[in-house]
Design an enzyme around this catalytic site. Structure first.
Site, PDB file in Angstrom:
ATOM      1  N   LYS A  74     -18.577  -0.586   2.873  1.00 46.32           N
ATOM      2  CA  LYS A  74     -19.147   0.200   4.174  1.00 46.32           C
ATOM      3  C   LYS A  74     -17.953   0.406   5.212  1.00 46.32           C
ATOM      4  O   LYS A  74     -17.247  -0.946   5.487  1.00 46.32           O
ATOM      5  CB  LYS A  74     -20.536  -0.351   4.689  1.00 46.32           C
ATOM      6  CG  LYS A  74     -21.161   0.295   5.828  1.00 46.32           C
ATOM      7  CD  LYS A  74     -22.420   0.078   6.385  1.00 46.32           C
ATOM      8  CE  LYS A  74     -22.791   0.532   7.373  1.00 46.32           C
ATOM      9  NZ  LYS A  74     -24.190  -0.093   7.903  1.00 46.32           N
ATOM     10  N   SER A 149     -28.407   2.739   8.045  1.00 43.76           N
ATOM     11  CA  SER A 149     -27.132   3.497   8.391  1.00 43.76           C
ATOM     12  C   SER A 149     -26.222   3.323   7.029  1.00 43.76           C
ATOM     13  O   SER A 149     -25.179   4.110   7.186  1.00 43.76           O
ATOM     14  CB  SER A 149     -26.478   2.801   9.534  1.00 43.76           C
ATOM     15  OG  SER A 149     -26.141   1.587   9.370  1.00 43.76           O
ATOM     16  N   SER A 173     -30.864  -1.443   7.646  1.00 41.10           N
ATOM     17  CA  SER A 173     -29.858  -0.677   7.023  1.00 41.10           C
ATOM     18  C   SER A 173     -29.135  -0.802   5.927  1.00 41.10           C
ATOM     19  O   SER A 173     -28.555   0.143   5.228  1.00 41.10           O
ATOM     20  CB  SER A 173     -28.765  -0.469   8.090  1.00 41.10           C
ATOM     21  OG  SER A 173     -28.917   0.106   9.323  1.00 41.10           O
TER      22      SER A 173
END
Length: 481
Positions: A74, A149, A173
């Site tokens: 990420k 997210s 998330s």
């Protein structure tokens, strides 16, 4: 069941080299990610160099379990010499001068970094529509969101761009995207993994997590990235095999708490999947016990007061001077601050900064922020009291399957998609999401939550569940995407 172990066997037998494996994944990303938009930065040259190094280690017979295994990160984990954007214009050209503890631990294990993944800007969002680099598509249906997210992290693994990926979990998330994309993902106990080098959203909630197809892979990776860190005072460290110590043990006698009131209003297909999952756990010897969890809407309100406050403080550092985007037209210092932050942040980030500054204002502090912190403590105590009766609490990972892009642009509607995941973040507890069925031909996930630092109970329970009831239907369907 483990992709990592299957790849390890292929690499060790010489069936495939780390360079060949890396090239396969890079080619697939370049060919197919145009439709999904999960990767912000492809690290082709760096990945091939790391793969060559891994092959040399394998040839010398000094490899570990993760040597040569590809991974995607990420894009809020700092990677030395590679840009780290947090999916924001503010950090579009930021190249980190050091590695985060998470990425360093992966490198030290000999893993190959394929690239950096798309996400909601500064991890603020539940749909991955709030990215400077554009929305991410769900590989199961390109018209739908992958969750957020960590939407890029989920979409990339679901699309087969890597066997494993990192994510972060502030309010769900990793677990909500895992539910939307048919994956297994875990938020470990707060403090078990380091936040050093992870771009901050809300520091008392943020925690690194892992995505994979199988719970065993998630456990293996969490063991690799967890541990003490001298640069993070909140990282307490866990023993070396914290997440994998009990994977082979059956779960007979484990007690799972269920609050029926959280399930009765779900769509029929999700209720059916939940019921089947609980029946399967009973067949494995677990006991299902009725419990009452704290009011989830109160938890949601508490979360959306405290986290914007922490975000407003954390994002104050982006001023157009030290690093990050700088507006070139500013005529004085005040204008530099204002224009750099106005242009550099997206709408959702600015919304949360404004909320955060409002609740921290002296006139509102006691009414909002202070009361929310008090309620957070009460809820944590209430949840911990439940764990005097049960080993784990089961609830859905999301109230629905993945929804279409644009369906929840209203902030409150989007925030409600986190309603089942937020309690674990408020209380700092470990939680794991895993596929349990389908609704409207899209995957839906269940979630187990345990007492702090009882992470191994969760990995044990889901590994045993997947061993007996499998997730091959999810793997096979994803293979046809």
């Amino acid at each position: 069941m483990s992709y990592i172990k299957k790849l390890r066997a292929r690499l060790d037998s010489g069936e495939i080299s780390a360079v060949e494996l890396t090239k396969e994944y890079l080619a697939k990303i370049k060919e197919q990610d145009k439709r999904i938009n999960s990767v912000i930065t492809l690290c082709e040259a760096e990945a091939l160099k790391e793969a060559e190094d891994a092959d040399a280690i394998i040839s010398a017979g000094k490899q570990g379990l993760l040597t040569g295994i590809p991974i995607l990160h990420k894009d809020l984990f700092c990677t030395k010499g590679i840009r780290t954007t947090a999916a924001s214009k503010m950090l579009d050209n930021f190249v980190a001068p050091y590695d985060s503890t998470v990425t360093k631990n992966c490198k030290d294990q000999g893993m190959v970094t394929l690239g950096k993944l798309n996400m909601d800007e500064f991890a603020m969002g539940s749909t991955n529509e709030y990215s400077y680099y554009g929305a991410v598509s769900n590989p199961w249906d390109l018209e739908r969101v992958p969750g957020g997210s960590s939407g890029g992290s989920a979409a990339a693994v679901a699309a087969g761009f890597a066997p494993i990926s990192t994510g972060s979990d502030t309010g769900g998330s990793v677990r909500q995207p895992a539910s939307f994309c048919g994956l297994t993902a875990m938020k470990p106990s707060y403090g078990s993994t380091s936040r050093f080098g992870m771009v901050a959203f809300a520091s008392s909630f943020d925690q690194a997590g892992i995505f994979g197809h199988y719970a065993e892979d998630v456990a293996l990776m969490l063991d690799a990235i967890a541990g003490e860190c001298e640069f993070d005072s909140t990282c307490v460290g866990v023993k070396q095999n914290h997440f994998t110590q009990d994977l082979e043990k059956d779960i007979s006698g484990k007690v799972i708490g269920v609050d029926e009131s959280l399930i009765k209003d779900l769509p029929a297909q999700i209720q059916e999947a939940v019921s089947k999952t609980l029946d399967n756990f009973k067949k494995l010897g677990a006991e299902i016990k009725s419990v009452k969890v704290p009011d989830l809407k109160e938890a949601l309100s508490t979360y959306y007061i405290i986290t914007p406050a922490e975000a407003a403080a954390n994002l104050a550092r982006y001023d157009g001077i030290r690093y990050g985007y700088r507006n070139p037209e500013a005529r004085d210092l005040d204008e530099l601050y204002r224009k750099s932050r106005t242009d550099g942040f997206g709408a959702e980030v600015k919304r949360r900064i404004m909320i955060g500054n409002y609740v921290l204002a002296s006139s509102q502090y006691d009414s909002y922020y202070n009361k929310s912190q008090q309620l957070r403590k009460v809820m944590t105590d209430q949840i911990n009291q439940i764990f005097t009766q049960v080993d784990a609490i089961f609830m859905p990972a999301s109230p629905s399957e993945a929804f279409k892009k644009g369906d929840k642009l209203d902030p409150v509607s989007a925030y409600l998609s986190d309603i089942y995941t937020i309690p674990a973040n408020i209380s700092g507890l470990p939680a794991i999401a895993f596929p349990i069925g389908f609704a409207n031909n899209l995957p839906v996930g269940g979630q187990l939550m345990a007492k702090a630092f009882n992470d191994n109970i969760l990995t044990q329970m889901v590994v045993q569940y997947q061993k007996h009831y499998g997730i091959e239907e999810f793997i096979l369907q994803q293979a046809r995407i």
